[in-house]
Design a protein around this motif. Structure first.
Motif, PDB file in Angstrom:
ATOM      1  N   MET A 133       0.852  -1.187   0.000  1.00 14.56           N
ATOM      2  CA  MET A 133       0.000   0.000   0.000  1.00 14.56           C
ATOM      3  C   MET A 133       0.889   1.239   0.000  1.00 14.56           C
ATOM      4  O   MET A 133       1.703   1.423   0.907  1.00 14.56           O
ATOM      5  N   SER A 134       0.741   2.078  -1.032  1.00 11.71           N
ATOM      6  CA  SER A 134       1.623   3.227  -1.181  1.00 11.71           C
ATOM      7  C   SER A 134       0.961   4.322  -2.004  1.00 11.71           C
ATOM      8  O   SER A 134       0.242   4.031  -2.962  1.00 11.71           O
ATOM      9  N   PRO A 135       1.219   5.585  -1.640  1.00  9.41           N
ATOM     10  CA  PRO A 135       0.665   6.685  -2.444  1.00  9.41           C
ATOM     11  C   PRO A 135       1.222   6.673  -3.875  1.00  9.41           C
ATOM     12  O   PRO A 135       0.667   7.313  -4.761  1.00  9.41           O
ATOM     13  N   LYS A 136       2.318   5.940  -4.115  1.00 12.76           N
ATOM     14  CA  LYS A 136       2.883   5.842  -5.467  1.00 12.76           C
ATOM     15  C   LYS A 136       2.162   4.803  -6.320  1.00 12.76           C
ATOM     16  O   LYS A 136       2.445   4.665  -7.509  1.00 12.76           O
TER      17      LYS A 136
ATOM     18  N   GLY B  21       3.306  -0.258   5.203  1.00 15.84           N
ATOM     19  CA  GLY B  21       4.514   0.501   5.503  1.00 15.84           C
ATOM     20  C   GLY B  21       4.333   1.440   6.679  1.00 15.84           C
ATOM     21  O   GLY B  21       3.197   1.712   7.115  1.00 15.84           O
ATOM     22  N   HIS B  22       5.472   1.906   7.213  1.00 12.24           N
ATOM     23  CA  HIS B  22       5.461   2.912   8.276  1.00 12.24           C
ATOM     24  C   HIS B  22       6.652   3.820   8.103  1.00 12.24           C
ATOM     25  O   HIS B  22       7.454   3.618   7.198  1.00 12.24           O
ATOM     26  N   TYR B  23       6.768   4.823   8.984  1.00 12.96           N
ATOM     27  CA  TYR B  23       7.874   5.784   8.900  1.00 12.96           C
ATOM     28  C   TYR B  23       7.854   6.440   7.511  1.00 12.96           C
ATOM     29  O   TYR B  23       6.806   6.865   7.043  1.00 12.96           O
ATOM     30  N   GLU B  24       9.017   6.438   6.827  1.00 10.58           N
ATOM     31  CA  GLU B  24       9.074   7.068   5.497  1.00 10.58           C
ATOM     32  C   GLU B  24       8.838   6.060   4.371  1.00 10.58           C
ATOM     33  O   GLU B  24       8.942   6.402   3.194  1.00 10.58           O
ATOM     34  N   GLY B  25       8.564   4.822   4.731  1.00  9.47           N
ATOM     35  CA  GLY B  25       8.329   3.806   3.711  1.00  9.47           C
ATOM     36  C   GLY B  25       9.258   2.617   3.868  1.00  9.47           C
ATOM     37  O   GLY B  25       9.711   2.323   4.982  1.00  9.47           O
ATOM     38  N   VAL B  26       9.565   1.939   2.766  1.00 12.26           N
ATOM     39  CA  VAL B  26      10.271   0.661   2.777  1.00 12.26           C
ATOM     40  C   VAL B  26      11.497   0.745   1.862  1.00 12.26           C
ATOM     41  O   VAL B  26      11.454   1.408   0.827  1.00 12.26           O
TER      42      VAL B  26
ATOM     43  N   GLU C 143       1.942  -2.202  -6.425  1.00  9.77           N
ATOM     44  CA  GLU C 143       1.730  -1.138  -5.447  1.00  9.77           C
ATOM     45  C   GLU C 143       0.344  -0.559  -5.687  1.00  9.77           C
ATOM     46  O   GLU C 143      -0.020  -0.233  -6.806  1.00  9.77           O
ATOM     47  N   ILE C 144      -0.419  -0.450  -4.597  1.00 10.30           N
ATOM     48  CA  ILE C 144      -1.784   0.072  -4.707  1.00 10.30           C
ATOM     49  C   ILE C 144      -1.946   1.267  -3.779  1.00 10.30           C
ATOM     50  O   ILE C 144      -1.484   1.252  -2.636  1.00 10.30           O
ATOM     51  N   SER C 145      -2.615   2.305  -4.291  1.00 11.33           N
ATOM     52  CA  SER C 145      -2.953   3.498  -3.504  1.00 11.33           C
ATOM     53  C   SER C 145      -4.464   3.566  -3.368  1.00 11.33           C
ATOM     54  O   SER C 145      -5.190   3.199  -4.285  1.00 11.33           O
ATOM     55  N   ILE C 146      -4.944   4.037  -2.217  1.00 12.21           N
ATOM     56  CA  ILE C 146      -6.396   4.225  -2.074  1.00 12.21           C
ATOM     57  C   ILE C 146      -6.804   5.643  -2.427  1.00 12.21           C
ATOM     58  O   ILE C 146      -7.977   5.998  -2.335  1.00 12.21           O
ATOM     59  N   GLY C 147      -5.861   6.490  -2.846  1.00 13.04           N
ATOM     60  CA  GLY C 147      -6.213   7.858  -3.240  1.00 13.04           C
ATOM     61  C   GLY C 147      -5.014   8.772  -3.075  1.00 13.04           C
ATOM     62  O   GLY C 147      -4.026   8.403  -2.440  1.00 13.04           O
ATOM     63  N   ASP C 148      -5.108   9.951  -3.655  1.00  7.84           N
ATOM     64  CA  ASP C 148      -3.962  10.861  -3.682  1.00  7.84           C
ATOM     65  C   ASP C 148      -3.827  11.665  -2.392  1.00  7.84           C
ATOM     66  O   ASP C 148      -4.078  12.867  -2.373  1.00  7.84           O
ATOM     67  N   TYR C 149      -3.456  10.987  -1.336  1.00  9.98           N
ATOM     68  CA  TYR C 149      -3.173  11.618  -0.051  1.00  9.98           C
ATOM     69  C   TYR C 149      -2.260  10.682   0.731  1.00  9.98           C
ATOM     70  O   TYR C 149      -2.152   9.512   0.410  1.00  9.98           O
ATOM     71  N   VAL C 150      -1.594  11.245   1.761  1.00 12.14           N
ATOM     72  CA  VAL C 150      -0.595  10.477   2.505  1.00 12.14           C
ATOM     73  C   VAL C 150      -1.079  10.212   3.923  1.00 12.14           C
ATOM     74  O   VAL C 150      -1.613  11.100   4.583  1.00 12.14           O
ATOM     75  N   LEU C 151      -0.896   8.969   4.383  1.00  8.20           N
ATOM     76  CA  LEU C 151      -1.260   8.572   5.747  1.00  8.20           C
ATOM     77  C   LEU C 151       0.009   8.217   6.511  1.00  8.20           C
ATOM     78  O   LEU C 151       1.069   8.038   5.919  1.00  8.20           O
ATOM     79  N   THR C 152      -0.101   8.095   7.847  1.00 11.27           N
ATOM     80  CA  THR C 152       1.080   7.801   8.667  1.00 11.27           C
ATOM     81  C   THR C 152       1.497   6.337   8.563  1.00 11.27           C
ATOM     82  O   THR C 152       2.621   5.979   8.892  1.00 11.27           O
ATOM     83  N   GLY C 153       0.569   5.485   8.127  1.00 11.25           N
ATOM     84  CA  GLY C 153       0.891   4.069   7.999  1.00 11.25           C
ATOM     85  C   GLY C 153       0.034   3.419   6.931  1.00 11.25           C
ATOM     86  O   GLY C 153      -0.995   3.968   6.534  1.00 11.25           O
TER      87      GLY C 153
HETATM   88  C1  4GO Z   1      -0.687   4.348   1.404  1.00 18.31           C
HETATM   89  C2  4GO Z   1       0.294   4.378   2.383  1.00 18.31           C
HETATM   90  C3  4GO Z   1      -1.118   6.643   1.797  1.00 18.31           C
HETATM   91  C4  4GO Z   1      -1.399   5.486   1.103  1.00 18.31           C
HETATM   92  C5  4GO Z   1       0.538   5.571   3.035  1.00 18.31           C
HETATM   93  C6  4GO Z   1      -2.441   5.482   0.037  1.00 18.31           C
HETATM   94  N1  4GO Z   1      -0.180   6.677   2.729  1.00 18.31           N
HETATM   95  N2  4GO Z   1      -2.773   6.663  -0.502  1.00 18.31           N
HETATM   96  N3  4GO Z   1       1.513   5.723   3.971  1.00 18.31           N
HETATM   97  O1  4GO Z   1      -2.925   4.425  -0.312  1.00 18.31           O
HETATM   98  C7  4GO Z   1       4.788   4.468   3.637  1.00 18.31           C
HETATM   99  C8  4GO Z   1       4.761   4.962   5.024  1.00 18.31           C
HETATM  100  C9  4GO Z   1       3.433   4.579   3.066  1.00 18.31           C
HETATM  101  C10 4GO Z   1       3.372   5.300   5.372  1.00 18.31           C
HETATM  102  C11 4GO Z   1       2.526   4.782   4.258  1.00 18.31           C
END
Ligand code: 4GO
Length: 227
Positions: free
Chosen positions: A87-90, A113-118, A130-140
């Motif tokens: 799961m990633s915003p990318k 993922g957590h922190y700044e990613g993997v 890699e799947i995103s649920i939408g164009d925004y960033v979450l903490t995990g």
């Molecule tokens: C997925 C992961 C947003 C999404 C995330 C999304 N934020 N838009 N955060 O699906 C790496 C560390 C990614 C936190 C994670």
């Protein structure tokens, strides 16, 4: 379908996946879910799952090895390699049509993922999609993973009480759902559309089709322009 979730917060995932329709589906055996504590696969002396990034910059990154070991343990247990999703915003933005395709897969593993990613090497070597649920960033990645797990599970036969439930709703045929009403027939002076009380099934069908189109035209005209 079986879903394995790799996370630093298995209790959070377990709690969400134990309630309501998904919880019932698990009890019935329509789907299987297991949440794995990534920390259990940190075998260095400090049980570290994160570390600083090469090249500098702030923040921590998840280390590749614990994730690889956890995924390999899951493969071993299943006797097969599940489709591995990060799961990633990318990632590619999740849609109902992609969910329909993914609902055909027997084994899915989701990495949160957590922190700044993997570490990118883990993504390159292990992750299928890699799947995103939408164009925004979450903490995990847990909330996105749970959104994905919920939305894909309800398309698996036997999860919803009958297969018609998801054949009629928003996005199934690319249109938004028609408005729906329940009792009482008059609420605070506002009446339910008369046709719905008529018992005339043909007229009701026609009204619903028109309303679906009208809702879509008003709220999501982009859906009507797609090929
Ligand atoms: C997925 C992961 C947003 C999404 C995330 C999304 N934020 N838009 N955060 O699906 C790496 C560390 C990614 C936190 C994670």
């Amino acid at each position: 379908m079986r879903i394995d979730i790799i996370t630093l917060f298995p209790e959070m995932c377990e709690a969400v996946m134990s309630e309501s329709i998904i919880g019932r589906a698990r009890k019935k055996g329509a789907i299987e879910v297991e949440c794995h504590q990534l920390r259990d696969y940190a075998f260095d002396k400090h049980k570290r799952v994160d570390d600083t990034t090469y090249g500098g910059g702030m923040g921590m990154l998840m280390k590749a090895e614990p994730i690889a070991l956890c995924f390999e343990a899951i493969c071993e247990k299943l006797g097969t390699r599940p489709h591995f999703i990060y799961m990633s915003p990318k990632g590619r933005t999740l849609t109902q049509s992609r969910l329909r395709e993914l609902s055909q897969i027997e084994n899915i593993c989701i990495l949160c993922g957590h922190y700044e990613g993997v570490d990118q090497r883990l993504i390159d070597e292990f992750i299928d999609e890699e799947i995103s649920i939408g164009d925004y960033v979450l903490t995990g990645g847990e909330l996105p993973a749970l959104v994905f797990a919920d939305s894909v599970s309800r398309l698996v036969p036997g999860v919803l009480s009958d297969d018609i439930c998801f054949s009629e709703e928003s996005h199934f045929d690319g249109l938004l759902e028609y408005p729906q009403y329940t009792k009482p027939a008059v609420w605070r002076g506002i009446e339910v559309p008369e046709v719905l009380l008529s018992g005339h099934h043909e007229n009701i069908e026609k009204w619903r089709r028109e309303q679906s189109l009208e809702e879509t035209r008003k709220k999501r005209p982009d859906l009507l322009e797609k090929p």
